[in-house]
Design an enzyme around this catalytic site. Structure first.
Site, short mmCIF file in Angstrom:
data_model
loop_
_atom_site.label_atom_id
_atom_site.label_comp_id
_atom_site.label_asym_id
_atom_site.label_seq_id
_atom_site.Cartn_x
_atom_site.Cartn_y
_atom_site.Cartn_z
N LYS A 146 48.27 40.84 49.88
CA LYS A 146 48.85 40.66 48.55
C LYS A 146 48.36 41.74 47.59
O LYS A 146 47.24 42.25 47.73
CB LYS A 146 48.56 39.25 48.00
CG LYS A 146 47.17 39.06 47.43
CD LYS A 146 47.16 37.92 46.39
CE LYS A 146 45.89 38.04 45.55
NZ LYS A 146 45.84 37.26 44.36
N LYS A 197 36.70 35.69 49.70
CA LYS A 197 35.81 36.37 48.76
C LYS A 197 34.35 36.35 49.18
O LYS A 197 33.55 37.12 48.68
CB LYS A 197 35.97 35.79 47.34
CG LYS A 197 37.29 36.15 46.70
CD LYS A 197 37.28 35.91 45.20
CE LYS A 197 38.58 36.37 44.56
NZ LYS A 197 38.62 36.10 43.11
N LYS A 203 44.44 42.73 41.75
CA LYS A 203 43.73 43.48 40.71
C LYS A 203 42.49 44.15 41.25
O LYS A 203 42.07 45.19 40.78
CB LYS A 203 43.22 42.50 39.64
CG LYS A 203 44.23 41.95 38.72
CD LYS A 203 43.45 41.29 37.59
CE LYS A 203 44.18 40.10 37.04
NZ LYS A 203 43.53 38.84 37.41
P1 ADP Z 1 44.35 38.18 40.82
O1 ADP Z 1 44.54 37.30 42.01
O2 ADP Z 1 45.26 39.39 40.81
O3 ADP Z 1 42.93 38.50 40.47
P2 ADP Z 1 44.57 35.93 38.97
O4 ADP Z 1 43.69 35.17 39.90
O5 ADP Z 1 44.15 36.10 37.55
O6 ADP Z 1 44.87 37.37 39.54
O7 ADP Z 1 46.00 35.30 39.03
C1 ADP Z 1 46.90 35.16 37.95
C2 ADP Z 1 48.22 34.62 38.47
O8 ADP Z 1 48.91 35.64 39.18
C3 ADP Z 1 48.07 33.45 39.44
O9 ADP Z 1 49.08 32.51 39.17
C4 ADP Z 1 48.29 34.08 40.79
O10 ADP Z 1 48.82 33.16 41.73
C5 ADP Z 1 49.31 35.15 40.46
N1 ADP Z 1 49.26 36.27 41.41
C6 ADP Z 1 48.16 37.01 41.74
N2 ADP Z 1 48.47 37.98 42.62
C7 ADP Z 1 49.81 37.86 42.87
C8 ADP Z 1 50.73 38.58 43.71
N3 ADP Z 1 50.34 39.61 44.44
N4 ADP Z 1 52.03 38.19 43.71
C9 ADP Z 1 52.44 37.14 42.95
N5 ADP Z 1 51.62 36.43 42.14
C10 ADP Z 1 50.32 36.77 42.09
NA NA Z 2 44.42 34.85 42.19
#
Ligand code: ADP
Ligand code: NA
Length: 324
Positions: free
Chosen positions: A192, A111, A195
């Site tokens: 991956k 990041k 969002k």
């Molecule tokens: P992001 O990484 O999408 O911004 P968050 O940090 O809010 O989302 O993560 C929320 C949950 O979703 C965490 O437990 C994270 O490990 C899981 N997560 C995020 N992206 C993925 C993905 N592509 N596949 C599986 N789990 C994910």
């Molecule tokens: Na995350």
């Protein structure tokens, strides 16, 4: 029975990756466990957020948690910033962390890469996450694979504190599902699904319409081989779709590979999309009913109150151990 804690950031709408990798397990783990789920808004502000936008996302995420099946009668659902103990223990955890170990975190490196300046909060995100978990004497943390490293740091910090100041924190275990822990981008299946991906076609959001879901899956990157088999290295796009299909249909990957061996990518993708729509549309229906109701605020207030009572106890114990 285990004590469970996890959180999701109110940045944008949760993706299919968030759901399959984490939030779906939040729901099933409610059976027989004591679960605490959080909207981690203090984590979200480690990168700039528009105030109106984040406020809306907090509200939407609360409704989505419930629509996915989080039951406020059985589980605690609350907003991180409404329980000040998170920031307070977060500070203590920062003082237990070393700069070097924080700088080595993959998420921080990703990041901050190429940025002129980043917030100090981006660096100290992991000690805040450790505080979130440790405040509730959590035993099990359901997360996707991308959070594995932060969870290992949480364990290290808990052990370091306990060793130096006396036994205060339970050392938590990660719960990373065998399938779905890393749902990949539809556009670049070696990255991956996220969002914050600027390519909207790469990500399925849990509130996407049927038309959008079909269109995104139809245009998902695959390969020229025209054969449906599971191989993460050689066929990351098809393998990702097989994982999604398997998780959304309840059929094993092997079974799907057999069923589709003589079929083309077009038909395969249509059926993957249909399975995703079947999973997401009942969630969306419940979401649209909840978002209009005023029970949301009540549930979140009650959640914060219950969480505060538990968190305050651990915070006091940690301060006592420190002699402050
Ligand atoms: P992001 O990484 O999408 O911004 P968050 O940090 O809010 O989302 O993560 C929320 C949950 O979703 C965490 O437990 C994270 O490990 C899981 N997560 C995020 N992206 C993925 C993905 N592509 N596949 C599986 N789990 C994910
Ligand atoms: Na995350």
């Amino acid at each position: 029975m285990a004590k469970i804690f996890s959180g999701v950031q109110p940045t944008s709408i949760p993706t299919l990756g968030n759901y399959l990798g984490a939030m779906r397990n939040f729901v099933t783990l409610q059976d027989g466990n004591e679960c605490i789920y959080c909207i981690v808004d203090e984590h979200a502000i480690t990168v700039p957020q528009d105030p109106k936008e984040i406020q809306k996302n907090i509200h939407n995420l609360a409704a989505l948690y419930l629509a996915m099946g989080i039951d406020p009668k059985r589980s605690i659902l609350f907003i991180q910033s409404e329980v000040p103990c998170h920031a307070q223990l977060g500070w203590i955890m920062q003082c237990v962390s070393y700069m070097g170990e924080l700088e080595r975190m993959t998420q921080f490196k990703d990041k901050s890469k190429g940025k002129q300046s980043v917030s100090a909060g981006l660096l100290t995100y992991p000690p805040l996450m450790a505080a979130d978990i440790l405040l509730y004497q959590t035993e099990l943390v359901p997360v996707g694979a991308d959070q594995k490293q932060h969870l290992e740091l949480t364990r290290d910090l808990a052990e370091r504190f306990n060793k130096k100041y006396g036994q205060v924190f339970t050392v938590p275990e990660p719960y990373i599902p065998p399938v779905g822990a890393r749902i990949m981008s539809l556009a670049e299946p070696t990255k991956k699904m996220s969002k914050s991906d600027t390519n909207r076609k790469a990500t399925i959001f849990t509130l996407d319409s049927e038309k959008e879901i079909l269109k995104k899956i139809k245009s998902a990157t695959t390969d020229d081989e025209a054969s449906i088999r599971y191989d993460r290295e050689a066929k990351p796009g098809v393998s990702n779709l097989l994982d999604i299909f398997s998780l959304c249909s309840g059929r094993s990957v092997d079974e799907l590979v057999t069923a589709y061996q003589n079929k083309g990518y077009g038909e395969f993708k249509t059926d993957v999309a249909e399975s995703v729509i079947n999973v997401l549309s009942p969630i969306q229906e419940r979401y649209h009913n909840l978002i209009e109701s005023d029970e949301l605020d009540e549930i979140l207030d009650e959640g914060a109150e219950k969480a505060y009572a538990m968190a305050k106890k651990t915070l006091s114990e940690s301060e006592q151990a420190l002699g402050i």
